[in-house]
Scaffold this active site. Structure first.
Site, PDB file in Angstrom:
ATOM      1  N   ASP A  17       0.789  -1.251   0.000  1.00 18.16           N
ATOM      2  CA  ASP A  17       0.000   0.000   0.000  1.00 18.16           C
ATOM      3  C   ASP A  17       0.816   1.294   0.000  1.00 18.16           C
ATOM      4  OD1 ASP A  17      -1.926  -1.937   0.232  1.00 18.16           O
ATOM      5  OD2 ASP A  17      -2.814  -1.202   2.082  1.00 18.16           O
ATOM      6  N   ASP A  58      -4.601  -0.861  -1.519  1.00 21.37           N
ATOM      7  CA  ASP A  58      -5.902  -0.765  -0.885  1.00 21.37           C
ATOM      8  C   ASP A  58      -6.802  -0.174  -1.977  1.00 21.37           C
ATOM      9  OD1 ASP A  58      -7.008  -1.343   1.652  1.00 21.37           O
ATOM     10  OD2 ASP A  58      -6.991   0.771   2.263  1.00 21.37           O
ATOM     11  N   HIS A  60     -10.653   0.529  -2.453  1.00 24.28           N
ATOM     12  CA  HIS A  60     -12.007   0.494  -1.899  1.00 24.28           C
ATOM     13  C   HIS A  60     -13.055   1.097  -2.828  1.00 24.28           C
ATOM     14  CE1 HIS A  60     -10.379  -0.720   1.905  1.00 24.28           C
ATOM     15  NE2 HIS A  60      -9.831   0.435   2.210  1.00 24.28           N
ATOM     16  N   HIS A  64     -17.450   1.729   1.006  1.00 29.23           N
ATOM     17  CA  HIS A  64     -16.759   0.754   1.859  1.00 29.23           C
ATOM     18  C   HIS A  64     -17.100   0.920   3.344  1.00 29.23           C
ATOM     19  CE1 HIS A  64     -13.319  -1.451   3.681  1.00 29.23           C
ATOM     20  NE2 HIS A  64     -13.648  -2.280   2.714  1.00 29.23           N
ATOM     21  N   SER A  66     -15.422   0.582   5.965  1.00 34.01           N
ATOM     22  CA  SER A  66     -14.425   1.204   6.852  1.00 34.01           C
ATOM     23  C   SER A  66     -14.443   2.724   6.802  1.00 34.01           C
ATOM     24  CB  SER A  66     -13.011   0.714   6.511  1.00 34.01           C
ATOM     25  OG  SER A  66     -12.500   1.368   5.365  1.00 34.01           O
ATOM     26  N   HIS A 104     -10.573   6.801   1.840  1.00 32.67           N
ATOM     27  CA  HIS A 104      -9.196   6.663   1.341  1.00 32.67           C
ATOM     28  C   HIS A 104      -9.131   5.588   0.271  1.00 32.67           C
ATOM     29  CE1 HIS A 104      -9.545   3.535   4.422  1.00 32.67           C
ATOM     30  NE2 HIS A 104      -8.654   2.857   3.711  1.00 32.67           N
ATOM     31  N   LYS A 129      -6.774  -5.061  -2.884  1.00 31.84           N
ATOM     32  CA  LYS A 129      -7.487  -5.614  -1.729  1.00 31.84           C
ATOM     33  C   LYS A 129      -8.453  -4.590  -1.161  1.00 31.84           C
ATOM     34  CE  LYS A 129      -3.929  -4.204   1.480  1.00 31.84           C
ATOM     35  NZ  LYS A 129      -4.767  -3.201   2.160  1.00 31.84           N
ATOM     36  N   GLU A 136     -13.744  -5.351   6.025  1.00 32.25           N
ATOM     37  CA  GLU A 136     -12.417  -4.732   6.109  1.00 32.25           C
ATOM     38  C   GLU A 136     -11.387  -5.795   5.805  1.00 32.25           C
ATOM     39  OE1 GLU A 136     -10.431  -2.494   5.585  1.00 32.25           O
ATOM     40  OE2 GLU A 136     -10.551  -1.130   7.302  1.00 32.25           O
ATOM     41  N   ALA A 170       0.360   0.498   6.209  1.00 33.35           N
ATOM     42  CA  ALA A 170       0.958   1.047   7.421  1.00 33.35           C
ATOM     43  C   ALA A 170       1.471  -0.107   8.281  1.00 33.35           C
ATOM     44  CB  ALA A 170      -0.087   1.845   8.186  1.00 33.35           C
ATOM     45  N   CYS A 174      -1.896  -2.822   7.693  1.00 34.91           N
ATOM     46  CA  CYS A 174      -1.819  -3.772   6.582  1.00 34.91           C
ATOM     47  C   CYS A 174      -0.508  -4.546   6.544  1.00 34.91           C
ATOM     48  CB  CYS A 174      -2.107  -3.062   5.262  1.00 34.91           C
ATOM     49  SG  CYS A 174      -3.847  -2.556   5.163  1.00 34.91           S
TER      50      CYS A 174
HETATM   51  C1  VGL Z   1      -4.625   0.576   5.893  1.00 33.07           C
HETATM   52  C2  VGL Z   1      -6.068   1.647   7.314  1.00 33.07           C
HETATM   53  C3  VGL Z   1      -7.102   1.475   6.420  1.00 33.07           C
HETATM   54  C4  VGL Z   1      -3.233   0.115   5.614  1.00 33.07           C
HETATM   55  C5  VGL Z   1      -5.645   0.394   4.991  1.00 33.07           C
HETATM   56  O1  VGL Z   1      -2.850   0.010   4.431  1.00 33.07           O
HETATM   57  O2  VGL Z   1      -2.490  -0.151   6.581  1.00 33.07           O
HETATM   58  N1  VGL Z   1      -4.840   1.191   7.063  1.00 33.07           N
HETATM   59  N2  VGL Z   1      -6.875   0.842   5.261  1.00 33.07           N
HETATM   60 ZN    ZN Z   2      -8.371   0.823   3.761  1.00 31.61          ZN
END
Ligand code: VGL
Ligand code: ZN
Length: 240
Positions: A17, A58, A60, A64, A66, A104, A129, A136, A170, A174
């Site tokens: 990501d 990521d 979405h 989504h 989240s 995001h 993904k 999530e 992060a 992820c």
């Molecule tokens: C992520 C928060 C929401 C990541 C993805 O890539 O770590 N964190 N979606």
């Molecule tokens: Zn995400």
């Protein structure tokens, strides 16, 4: 422990990501210093020793689960509130709590693009993904209830991958989930490495220390860029 031998060393790299929305200065979910890890990651991407180099995104839909914006106030504050996600087919099949985020990485928007300074052309595969609006999915392999499979597990099994190196964003979400799933799904206890110089967490300080302990307790090794496991990638310390 015996030295690693070269004939059964089939490492894979997963670059998680590295997208605009996770990076300063404009990302909607920017991770502090998220862009600064790119040189470390590009160096890894340049190495011929990996049998697979996978970038993930990521990815979405706007609806989504989240996204805080998809839930009614007052309990929809991004970064603060959580929601319970139930198995979409049958709530009795399982559920989990998950944190809400700003919108995001919406599919086909600038925020979902890989950052341009990442040498993504060196990757052999790209995995999207988080595409199912109902669940999530921090892991690049599967969501917590096993509803969505990205295909990464079978890809790495087909390549007979022996070790997995994980970097990107992060660290505490992820990267962590992906590394722990690599251990679990590929059976690679002690052979999955998160390179700390190649990741940054959403929550630094003590929460990040806890995340690292969680990973270690699940068979992931958190290592630095000078570790022997990184030198193996340069052919150093491998026995014939
Ligand atoms: C992520 C928060 C929401 C990541 C993805 O890539 O770590 N964190 N979606
Ligand atoms: Zn995400």
């Amino acid at each position: 422990m015996a030295a690693q031998s070269s004939y059964n060393f089939r490492p894979a790299l997963i670059v998680v990501d590295m997208q605009e929305d996770f990076c300063p200065p404009n990302g909607s979910l920017a991770v502090a210093e998220g862009r600064t890890i790119t040189p470390v990651i590009n160096e890894l991407l340049s190495l011929p020793s990996f049998v697979a180099k996978v970038t993930t995104q990521d990815w979405h839909p706007q609806n989504h689960v989240s996204f805080a914006s998809n839930h009614p106030p007052p309990n929809n504050r991004p970064f603060i509130d959580t929601v319970t996600i139930y198995h979409p087919d049958d709530p009795s099949l399982g559920h989990y709590e998950t944190r809400l985020w700003p919108d995001h990485c919406v599919q086909n928007t600038p925020g979902a693009e890989l950052i341009p300074e990442l040498d993504a052309s060196k990757a052999t595969h790209n995995i999207k993904k988080g595409t199912d609006p109902r669940v999530e999915m921090y892991s690049a392999f599967v969501d917590p209830l096993g509803v969505c499979d990205s295909g990464l597990n079978s890809l790495l099994q087909d390549e007979k991958v022996s070790h997995v190196y994980v970097v990107g964003l992060a660290g505490d979400y992820c990267v962590k989930s992906t590394a722990m799933d690599a251990v679990k799904l590929l059976g690679l206890e002690g052979k999955v490495f998160v390179i700390e110089d190649g990741t940054k967490p959403v929550d630094g300080g003590e929460p990040w220390e806890e995340s690292k302990k969680d990973m270690e307790s699940k068979g992931v090794k958190v290592i630095g860029i000078s570790a022997k496991e990184v030198r193996w990638l340069y052919g150093e310390g491998l026995e014939a």
